[in-house]
Design a protein around this motif. Structure first.
Motif, PDB file in Angstrom:
ATOM      1  N   THR A  32       0.917  -1.224  -0.420  1.00  0.00           N
ATOM      2  CA  THR A  32       0.320  -0.524   0.048  1.00  0.00           C
ATOM      3  C   THR A  32       0.942   1.013   0.179  1.00  0.00           C
ATOM      4  O   THR A  32       0.664   2.068  -0.330  1.00  0.00           O
ATOM      5  CB  THR A  32      -0.915  -0.316   1.165  1.00  0.00           C
ATOM      6  N   LYS A  33       1.993   1.046   0.346  1.00  0.00           N
ATOM      7  CA  LYS A  33       3.455   1.942   0.228  1.00  0.00           C
ATOM      8  C   LYS A  33       3.938   2.347  -1.102  1.00  0.00           C
ATOM      9  O   LYS A  33       4.635   3.546  -1.068  1.00  0.00           O
ATOM     10  CB  LYS A  33       4.122   1.746   1.401  1.00  0.00           C
ATOM     11  N   GLY A  34       4.039   1.852  -1.880  1.00  0.00           N
ATOM     12  CA  GLY A  34       3.781   1.898  -3.416  1.00  0.00           C
ATOM     13  C   GLY A  34       4.935   0.249  -3.713  1.00  0.00           C
ATOM     14  O   GLY A  34       4.955  -1.000  -2.998  1.00  0.00           O
ATOM     15  N   VAL A  35       5.905  -0.052  -4.827  1.00  0.00           N
ATOM     16  CA  VAL A  35       5.956  -1.228  -5.647  1.00  0.00           C
ATOM     17  C   VAL A  35       8.023  -0.656  -5.094  1.00  0.00           C
ATOM     18  O   VAL A  35       8.369   0.763  -5.012  1.00  0.00           O
ATOM     19  CB  VAL A  35       6.001  -1.181  -6.669  1.00  0.00           C
ATOM     20  N   PHE A  36       8.967  -1.354  -4.587  1.00  0.00           N
ATOM     21  CA  PHE A  36      10.291  -1.902  -4.169  1.00  0.00           C
ATOM     22  C   PHE A  36      10.297  -2.368  -4.619  1.00  0.00           C
ATOM     23  O   PHE A  36       9.727  -3.808  -4.910  1.00  0.00           O
ATOM     24  CB  PHE A  36       9.924  -1.569  -2.651  1.00  0.00           C
ATOM     25  N   LEU A  37      12.024  -2.365  -4.915  1.00  0.00           N
ATOM     26  CA  LEU A  37      12.676  -3.243  -5.789  1.00  0.00           C
ATOM     27  C   LEU A  37      13.567  -4.299  -4.595  1.00  0.00           C
ATOM     28  O   LEU A  37      14.055  -3.271  -4.142  1.00  0.00           O
ATOM     29  CB  LEU A  37      13.202  -3.016  -6.443  1.00  0.00           C
ATOM     30  N   PHE A  38      13.844  -5.118  -4.184  1.00  0.00           N
ATOM     31  CA  PHE A  38      14.688  -5.691  -3.862  1.00  0.00           C
ATOM     32  C   PHE A  38      15.290  -6.920  -4.501  1.00  0.00           C
ATOM     33  O   PHE A  38      14.432  -8.034  -4.935  1.00  0.00           O
ATOM     34  CB  PHE A  38      14.569  -6.916  -2.534  1.00  0.00           C
ATOM     35  N   ASP A  39      16.656  -6.383  -5.020  1.00  0.00           N
ATOM     36  CA  ASP A  39      17.497  -7.435  -6.517  1.00  0.00           C
ATOM     37  C   ASP A  39      18.951  -7.186  -5.823  1.00  0.00           C
ATOM     38  O   ASP A  39      18.592  -7.568  -4.569  1.00  0.00           O
ATOM     39  CB  ASP A  39      16.980  -6.982  -7.722  1.00  0.00           C
ATOM     40  N   ASP A  40      19.420  -7.916  -6.312  1.00  0.00           N
ATOM     41  CA  ASP A  40      21.106  -7.673  -6.184  1.00  0.00           C
ATOM     42  C   ASP A  40      21.845  -7.353  -5.780  1.00  0.00           C
ATOM     43  O   ASP A  40      22.232  -7.190  -4.814  1.00  0.00           O
ATOM     44  CB  ASP A  40      22.127  -9.038  -7.190  1.00  0.00           C
ATOM     45  N   ALA A  41      21.423  -5.810  -6.380  1.00  0.00           N
ATOM     46  CA  ALA A  41      22.036  -4.747  -6.190  1.00  0.00           C
ATOM     47  C   ALA A  41      21.134  -4.172  -5.319  1.00  0.00           C
ATOM     48  O   ALA A  41      22.517  -3.401  -3.868  1.00  0.00           O
ATOM     49  CB  ALA A  41      21.357  -3.417  -6.743  1.00  0.00           C
ATOM     50  N   ALA A  42      20.040  -4.814  -4.657  1.00  0.00           N
ATOM     51  CA  ALA A  42      19.532  -4.042  -3.069  1.00  0.00           C
ATOM     52  C   ALA A  42      20.376  -4.782  -2.786  1.00  0.00           C
ATOM     53  O   ALA A  42      20.764  -4.584  -0.682  1.00  0.00           O
ATOM     54  CB  ALA A  42      17.901  -4.464  -3.251  1.00  0.00           C
ATOM     55  N   ALA A  43      20.069  -6.340  -2.413  1.00  0.00           N
ATOM     56  CA  ALA A  43      21.094  -7.188  -1.413  1.00  0.00           C
ATOM     57  C   ALA A  43      22.549  -6.157  -0.860  1.00  0.00           C
ATOM     58  O   ALA A  43      22.580  -6.377  -0.416  1.00  0.00           O
ATOM     59  CB  ALA A  43      20.760  -8.554  -1.812  1.00  0.00           C
ATOM     60  N   LYS A  44      23.204  -5.998  -2.275  1.00  0.00           N
ATOM     61  CA  LYS A  44      24.734  -5.759  -2.058  1.00  0.00           C
ATOM     62  C   LYS A  44      24.805  -4.523  -0.734  1.00  0.00           C
ATOM     63  O   LYS A  44      25.338  -3.970  -0.210  1.00  0.00           O
ATOM     64  CB  LYS A  44      25.232  -5.931  -3.198  1.00  0.00           C
ATOM     65  N   SER A  45      23.674  -3.725  -1.474  1.00  0.00           N
ATOM     66  CA  SER A  45      24.149  -2.465  -0.258  1.00  0.00           C
ATOM     67  C   SER A  45      23.130  -2.293   0.915  1.00  0.00           C
ATOM     68  O   SER A  45      23.913  -1.638   2.071  1.00  0.00           O
ATOM     69  CB  SER A  45      23.201  -1.429  -1.401  1.00  0.00           C
ATOM     70  N   VAL A  46      21.769  -3.356   0.761  1.00  0.00           N
ATOM     71  CA  VAL A  46      21.679  -3.407   2.071  1.00  0.00           C
ATOM     72  C   VAL A  46      22.970  -4.173   2.727  1.00  0.00           C
ATOM     73  O   VAL A  46      22.717  -3.541   4.588  1.00  0.00           O
ATOM     74  CB  VAL A  46      19.901  -3.853   2.660  1.00  0.00           C
TER      75      VAL A  46
END
Length: 177
Positions: A32-46
């Motif tokens: 309900t807050k929007g669409v977010f992306l958790f991909d390889d780049a997100a995993a590396k950043s997190v």
């Protein structure tokens, strides 16, 4: 990079408070807050941010530690649990979750039902860091199962007609029913 903070909820099922749970699935997360992306780049950043900070992450109560106004300031930073992060098959997991005695009891009593990560995202909607996770009763992700499953006795005593009506309403996306 423009950073925004977001909170959404992910449910975990089971009979005991979990010692690990998935925070993000791989790919797009629709809320309900929007669409977010958790991909390889997100995993590396997190994971880079988590490792750079060098401390365990916190589960709090209803995101109180991130709110600027609290009904009880003494409670705003109180932890419900502490955990570590791990990436598994492109998904982000909380592992080695250590619940405090009060949180453990409140989860067993079904006073809290859902999990909700608070995180930062870039202007492209990609997750960049995880701030913490909360136990909450107001999830942003639709169609979640409770954090703590109902007892077997309660499940066996459910009226099958009501269950079918509820499932039909969910499939039809009829919130009123």
């Amino acid at each position: 990079i423009v950073r925004q903070r977001a909170k959404l909820s992910i449910a975990v099922s089971g009979g005991e408070p979990p010692s690990e749970f998935r925070i993000f699935t791989a790919g797009k997360v629709v809320t309900t807050k929007g669409v977010f992306l958790f991909d390889d780049a997100a995993a590396k950043s997190v994971m880079a941010e988590y490792q750079a900070h060098g401390i365990d992450l916190m589960v709090d109560y209803d995101h109180a530690s991130l709110n600027s106004v609290s009904l009880d300031p003494a409670q705003s930073g109180k932890a419900a649990a502490w955990f570590n992060l791990e990436v598994r098959n492109g998904e982000l997991w909380a592992v080695n979750v250590r619940w405090t005695p009060p949180a453990n009891e409140s989860l067993r009593n079904r006073e809290w039902r859902f999990m909700s990560p608070a995180f930062e995202v870039g202007d492209d909607g990609r997750v960049t860091s995880l701030l913490n996770v909360a136990i909450t009763n107001l999830p942003a992700t639709r169609g979640l199962q409770p954090l703590m499953a109902a007892s077997r006795k309660a499940l066996n005593s459910m009226d099958p007609n009501l269950v079918k009506q509820a499932l039909d309403a969910l499939i039809a996306e009829d919130a009123e029913k």
